[in-house]
Motif scaffolding. Structure first.
Motif, short mmCIF file in Angstrom:
data_model
loop_
_atom_site.label_atom_id
_atom_site.label_comp_id
_atom_site.label_asym_id
_atom_site.label_seq_id
_atom_site.Cartn_x
_atom_site.Cartn_y
_atom_site.Cartn_z
N VAL A 1 0.84 -1.21 0.00
CA VAL A 1 0.00 0.00 0.00
C VAL A 1 0.87 1.25 0.00
O VAL A 1 0.61 2.20 -0.75
N ALA A 2 1.92 1.27 0.82
CA ALA A 2 2.81 2.43 0.87
C ALA A 2 3.49 2.68 -0.47
O ALA A 2 3.58 3.82 -0.94
N GLY B 1 2.33 1.72 -3.38
CA GLY B 1 1.29 2.13 -4.31
C GLY B 1 0.96 3.61 -4.20
O GLY B 1 0.79 4.30 -5.22
N PHE B 2 0.91 4.13 -2.98
CA PHE B 2 0.62 5.56 -2.80
C PHE B 2 1.81 6.44 -3.15
O PHE B 2 1.64 7.56 -3.59
N GLY B 3 3.03 5.94 -2.96
CA GLY B 3 4.20 6.77 -3.17
C GLY B 3 4.88 6.62 -4.51
O GLY B 3 5.83 7.34 -4.79
N ARG B 4 4.41 5.74 -5.35
CA ARG B 4 5.15 5.46 -6.59
C ARG B 4 5.21 6.64 -7.54
O ARG B 4 6.17 6.80 -8.27
N ARG B 5 4.21 7.49 -7.56
CA ARG B 5 4.23 8.64 -8.47
C ARG B 5 5.01 9.80 -7.89
O ARG B 5 5.51 10.65 -8.62
N ALA B 6 5.12 9.87 -6.58
CA ALA B 6 5.79 11.00 -5.93
C ALA B 6 7.29 10.77 -5.78
O ALA B 6 8.07 11.73 -5.79
#
Length: 126
Positions: free
Chosen positions: A112-113, A115-120
């Motif tokens: 989950v972490a 997934g949320f951080g992959r673009r940033a």
């Protein structure tokens, strides 16, 4: 019919109600080839991650690459220490039988972490 809680007779025969525990689905569990395969797969999956993270941190920080790479190395060492300490306390308190569930929960949290951080994290062209 013998009770399962009774010890086997002196003849070595097992009580008639005895059933062996279910086996783990991997037939090679506990074997040397299985251990070697697991080590090889672990190395292929994660062997280069430290180098990749250090390269990405150095590229993302420009002139402060030395400090960023040192922080990545420090973070890796602290993570290894923390995992060992927390794992020891967990096994001592809860028991080893709870490890698979804990590993699945931690892996899901990491997924989950990521997934949320992959673009940033480490955007291309930066």
């Amino acid at each position: 019919m013998s009770d399962i809680t009774q010890a086997p007779a002196a003849t070595g025969a097992m009580p008639t109600s005895y059933r062996p525990p279910p086996r783990f689905p991997l037939p090679a569990l506990g074997s040397t080839p299985f251990a070697i395969l697991a080590i090889i797969l672990w190395g292929l999956a994660f062997g280069g991650s430290a180098t990749q993270l250090q390269t990405a941190a150095g590229a993302a920080t420009g002139e402060h690459a030395d400090a960023a790479i040192a922080m990545v190395t420090t973070a890796f060492n602290l993570a290894i220490f923390a995992a060992g300490a927390v794992g020891a306390v967990f096994v001592d308190g809860v028991g080893a039988k709870a490890l698979p569930a804990a590993i699945v929960a931690l892996a899901a949290a990491a997924l989950v972490a990521v997934g949320f951080g992959r673009r940033a994290a480490f955007r291309p062209g930066r």
